[in-house]
Design a protein around this motif. Sequence first.
Motif, PDB file in Angstrom:
ATOM      1  N   GLY A  31       0.808  -1.207   0.000  1.00 30.13           N
ATOM      2  CA  GLY A  31       0.000   0.000   0.000  1.00 30.13           C
ATOM      3  C   GLY A  31       0.844   1.260   0.000  1.00 30.13           C
ATOM      4  N   HIS A  32       1.910   1.256   0.791  1.00 29.85           N
ATOM      5  CA  HIS A  32       2.786   2.432   0.872  1.00 29.85           C
ATOM      6  C   HIS A  32       3.390   2.765  -0.481  1.00 29.85           C
ATOM      7  CE1 HIS A  32       5.789   5.214   2.469  1.00 29.85           C
ATOM      8  NE2 HIS A  32       6.700   4.550   1.778  1.00 29.85           N
ATOM      9  N   TYR A  33       3.802   1.735  -1.211  1.00 22.87           N
ATOM     10  CA  TYR A  33       4.469   1.957  -2.501  1.00 22.87           C
ATOM     11  C   TYR A  33       3.504   1.935  -3.689  1.00 22.87           C
ATOM     12  CZ  TYR A  33       9.176   1.898  -0.562  1.00 22.87           C
ATOM     13  OH  TYR A  33      10.329   2.216   0.123  1.00 22.87           O
ATOM     14  N   GLY A  34       2.219   1.750  -3.419  1.00 21.99           N
ATOM     15  CA  GLY A  34       1.267   1.729  -4.519  1.00 21.99           C
ATOM     16  C   GLY A  34       1.423   0.527  -5.423  1.00 21.99           C
ATOM     17  N   ILE A  35       1.905  -0.575  -4.870  1.00 19.47           N
ATOM     18  CA  ILE A  35       2.057  -1.812  -5.629  1.00 19.47           C
ATOM     19  C   ILE A  35       0.761  -2.614  -5.492  1.00 19.47           C
ATOM     20  CG2 ILE A  35       3.339  -3.983  -5.830  1.00 19.47           C
ATOM     21  CD1 ILE A  35       5.739  -2.488  -4.566  1.00 19.47           C
ATOM     22  N   PRO A  36       0.087  -2.959  -6.591  1.00 18.29           N
ATOM     23  CA  PRO A  36      -1.187  -3.677  -6.481  1.00 18.29           C
ATOM     24  C   PRO A  36      -1.019  -5.017  -5.762  1.00 18.29           C
ATOM     25  CG  PRO A  36      -0.861  -2.840  -8.716  1.00 18.29           C
ATOM     26  CD  PRO A  36       0.438  -2.648  -7.993  1.00 18.29           C
ATOM     27  N   LYS A  37      -1.967  -5.314  -4.885  1.00 19.95           N
ATOM     28  CA  LYS A  37      -1.959  -6.620  -4.230  1.00 19.95           C
ATOM     29  C   LYS A  37      -2.290  -7.681  -5.279  1.00 19.95           C
ATOM     30  CE  LYS A  37      -3.864  -6.805  -0.196  1.00 19.95           C
ATOM     31  NZ  LYS A  37      -4.839  -6.953   0.914  1.00 19.95           N
ATOM     32  N   ARG A  73      12.290  -1.172  -4.504  1.00 17.71           N
ATOM     33  CA  ARG A  73      11.923   0.175  -4.045  1.00 17.71           C
ATOM     34  C   ARG A  73      12.709   0.542  -2.778  1.00 17.71           C
ATOM     35  NH1 ARG A  73       6.940   1.785  -6.321  1.00 17.71           N
ATOM     36  NH2 ARG A  73       7.267   3.766  -5.249  1.00 17.71           N
TER      37      ARG A  73
END
Length: 221
Positions: free
Chosen positions: A155-161, A181
């Motif tokens: 969530g912090h890095y905006g990486i889709p689950k 990252r």
Amino acid sequence: MTALTDDPRFAATTFVVIDFEGLTPAGRPSEPIEVAALALRPRDGRLVETGRFEELMRPPADVPVTARDVQLKGITQRMLTSAAPAAEVMAQLEARLTTPPYRLVAHHASTESGIIARQAEHCPVLAATPLLDTLRLAKAVVPGLGSYGLDSLLGHYGIPKPAGRHRAMPDVEVTAQVLIRLLDDGCAGGRWSTLLELDMAAGLQPTRPPPAADAEQGALF
């Protein structure tokens, strides 16, 4: 990440992101039922994939898959019936190690370290390989997060689950993205520029020294 790839030791290392899914019977250590590994090598200033491995593992007959396991992981007893036991699968993974030196990478790496240690007879090179813990890297780079679980970092890095979260390969793939990252942010913030500094920040020593016969030749992908 350029500062790290300028370090000869970092540039010569294969980073193997690894994850196990397991069953946890009462009063016993976790029994692995799936493993995935993704090999990354520094190239042209970044980490690039050079190989991957993914297999289910049949647990001991007295360790059943529970309904909660199925709900969380999506792995059923039927899927494991024809799988090889952990000893065979870990030996298969060990056989892929052909380009040393290595660092294993995992989120909350002590869990993976414990499973590998219990399988050390079948994967002595893996059991002698140091680990980097992305959870500890994250605490160094992103202070003040409420949680350092993998979902929080995604969530912090905006990486889709990923679909299939809590299966080994999807978890390895997103852990690799988080690793990249974190390494970039740590370099940008001046926290590390060498493999030694990464080891000091988030390293976990292996459970045993490398076997004398394999110390010069064991490696991955």
